[in-house]
Enzyme design. Structure first.
Site, PDB file in Angstrom:
ATOM      1  N   LYS A   1      27.711  45.167  37.483  1.00 35.89           N
ATOM      2  CA  LYS A   1      26.212  45.090  37.952  1.00 35.89           C
ATOM      3  C   LYS A   1      25.756  43.574  37.387  1.00 35.89           C
ATOM      4  CE  LYS A   1      24.566  49.896  37.984  1.00 35.89           C
ATOM      5  NZ  LYS A   1      23.697  50.776  37.613  1.00 35.89           N
TER       6      LYS A   1
ATOM      7  N   LYS B   1      32.402  51.560  46.274  1.00 34.25           N
ATOM      8  CA  LYS B   1      31.796  52.877  46.096  1.00 34.25           C
ATOM      9  C   LYS B   1      30.499  53.257  46.792  1.00 34.25           C
ATOM     10  CE  LYS B   1      29.116  53.558  41.964  1.00 34.25           C
ATOM     11  NZ  LYS B   1      28.500  54.274  40.881  1.00 34.25           N
TER      12      LYS B   1
ATOM     13  N   LYS C   1      23.569  54.127  45.917  1.00 35.72           N
ATOM     14  CA  LYS C   1      22.210  54.109  46.454  1.00 35.72           C
ATOM     15  C   LYS C   1      21.425  52.819  45.941  1.00 35.72           C
ATOM     16  CE  LYS C   1      21.068  57.397  42.469  1.00 35.72           C
ATOM     17  NZ  LYS C   1      21.298  56.823  41.122  1.00 35.72           N
TER      18      LYS C   1
HETATM   19  P1  AMP Z   1      24.110  57.403  39.242  1.00 36.71           P
HETATM   20  O1  AMP Z   1      23.630  57.548  40.627  1.00 36.71           O
HETATM   21  O2  AMP Z   1      24.823  56.237  39.037  1.00 36.71           O
HETATM   22  O3  AMP Z   1      23.294  57.872  38.369  1.00 36.71           O
HETATM   23  O4  AMP Z   1      25.362  58.418  39.349  1.00 36.71           O
HETATM   24  C1  AMP Z   1      25.172  60.014  39.105  1.00 36.71           C
HETATM   25  C2  AMP Z   1      26.341  60.606  39.285  1.00 36.71           C
HETATM   26  O5  AMP Z   1      26.992  60.526  40.721  1.00 36.71           O
HETATM   27  C3  AMP Z   1      27.470  60.094  38.393  1.00 36.71           C
HETATM   28  O6  AMP Z   1      28.233  61.262  37.713  1.00 36.71           O
HETATM   29  C4  AMP Z   1      28.400  59.191  39.243  1.00 36.71           C
HETATM   30  O7  AMP Z   1      29.666  59.248  38.819  1.00 36.71           O
HETATM   31  C5  AMP Z   1      28.087  60.181  40.459  1.00 36.71           C
HETATM   32  N1  AMP Z   1      28.567  59.049  41.567  1.00 36.71           N
HETATM   33  C6  AMP Z   1      27.766  57.996  42.153  1.00 36.71           C
HETATM   34  N2  AMP Z   1      28.431  57.701  43.020  1.00 36.71           N
HETATM   35  C7  AMP Z   1      29.213  57.932  43.170  1.00 36.71           C
HETATM   36  C8  AMP Z   1      30.068  58.217  44.491  1.00 36.71           C
HETATM   37  N3  AMP Z   1      30.139  57.108  45.426  1.00 36.71           N
HETATM   38  N4  AMP Z   1      31.161  59.124  44.553  1.00 36.71           N
HETATM   39  C9  AMP Z   1      31.308  60.049  43.731  1.00 36.71           C
HETATM   40  N5  AMP Z   1      30.478  60.222  42.539  1.00 36.71           N
HETATM   41  C10 AMP Z   1      29.562  59.178  42.584  1.00 36.71           C
END
Ligand code: AMP
Ligand code: TRP
Length: 329
Positions: free
Chosen positions: A113, A194, A197
């Site tokens: 990041k 990955k 968003k």
């Molecule tokens: P975040 O959007 O970073 O707050 O992520 C929220 C949850 O979604 C966390 O548990 C991440 O590990 C999971 N997550 C985010 N992106 C992915 C992805 N591309 N594949 C699987 N899990 C994800």
């Protein structure tokens, strides 16, 4: 027997994606029936990169409504906003003082990041200590997350051990709960990254709230190799393998079953089948989401969640402060 405690959270830093759903949110839904669950919107974490206040508010409500739309039942699980329970920021600070620079410097999410940025906020650096506080404040046993959070969980465990060693047994040592299929859903335009968003290219992810036609278009445009065999081979066919993982996670069919279904048919029918499976999953969820946003129930649910979460948080924080030598008045 007392139920094991589960805690997790998602950042309101953009539109939640199918990766968030498959990697994390659908496991929240599964666990709520058998565990004592706390699910929060981690709005304090979101501001580790700049957020527009109006967008932050909208996205925070949106993530909370998506929790409900995905099937988290507030009579089974506690749903709340991280910023509404002040103990997160407070324990976050206390644990920051126990965290070593070297530990944070090793975090790959921080490296990713901050890469190429001219100025990087200190909050982005100390973010994992706050995440540790989120988890330890509730003495969680299990933390359902995607693969990218493993390193942060490891730090959480280290900090719990460190605190217990220095100040006496206080924290439980939490375990990750990471799905076998779908822990790391990759981008539609680049299978080495990955699905995220925060990717500026909206074609790289499927948002949980994308309209059915948008979903169909994004999947039809997803990058694939120049072959035509639908085969799971992450080394030689990373893009098709990613689509197969999504297909498998969304339909609960095994990768082998899906390969057999599309044997000899090429990528066209496979992508169409995948798009319809994703639409079938998300369309009803989107309808529920709309109903929830219109109902005005969200405020009440989040307030009730705050009450339950605060009670627990205050208890832990009291014990932590007293053990650390703070004068309790
Ligand atoms: P975040 O959007 O970073 O707050 O992520 C929220 C949850 O979604 C966390 O548990 C991440 O590990 C999971 N997550 C985010 N992106 C992915 C992805 N591309 N594949 C699987 N899990 C994800
Ligand atoms: N760091 C997590 C992410 O980016 C979000 C998060 C913050 C979290 N606090 C948490 C996840 C506590 C699980 C438990 O996805």
């Amino acid at each position: 027997m007392t139920k094991l405690r589960v805690l997790s959270g998602m950042q309101p830093s953009g539109q939640p994606t199918l990766g968030n759903y498959i990697g994390a949110m659908r496991n929240y839904v599964k666990l709520q029936h058998t565990h004592d669950c706390y699910f929060m919107v981690v709005d304090l974490h979101a501001i580790t990169v700049p957020q527009d206040p109006g967008a932050l508010k909208e996205q925070t409500e949106s993530v909370a409504a998506l929790y409900l739309a995905a099937g988290i039942d507030p009579s089974q699980a506690t749903i709340f906003l991280q910023s509404s329970v002040s103990g997160h920021a407070e324990l976050g600070w206390l644990l920051t003082t126990l965290t070593y620079m070297g530990e944070l410097e090793r975090m790959t999410q921080f490296k990713d990041k901050s890469e190429g940025k001219e100025s990087v906020g200190v909050g982005l650096f100390t973010y994992p200590s706050l995440m540790a506080a989120d988890i330890l404040l509730y003495n969680a046993d299990l933390v359902p997350v995607g693969d990218d959070q493993k390193q942060h969980l490891e730090l959480t465990r280290d900090l719990a051990h460190r605190f217990n060693g220095r100040f006496g047994d206080t924290f439980k040592i939490p375990q990750g709960y990471i799905p076998e299929v779908g822990a790391r859903i990759m981008s539609l335009d680049d299978a080495s990254k990955k699905m995220s968003k925060s990717n500026p290219n909206a074609g790289s992810y499927i948002a949980m709230l994308d309209a059915p036609d948008v979903i169909r278009k994004k999947i039809s445009r997803a990058v694939t190799d120049s072959g035509r065999e639908v085969k799971f081979d992450p080394v030689n066919k990373p893009e098709v393998s990613n689509l197969l993982s999504i297909y498998s996670a969304v339909t609960d069919q095994s990768v082998e079953e899906i390969e057999a279904m599309y044997a000899g048919q090429g990528y066209g029918p496979f992508k169409k089948g995948l798009a319809e499976a994703v639409v079938a999953l998300l369309e009803p969820l989107q309808q529920k989401y709309k109903d929830i946003r219109e109902s005005g129930d969200l405020q009440r649910i989040l307030r009730e969640g705050r009450e339950k979460a605060s009670e627990q948080a205050e208890r832990t924080l009291g014990e932590v402060k007293s053990k650390m030598g703070y004068v309790i008045l």
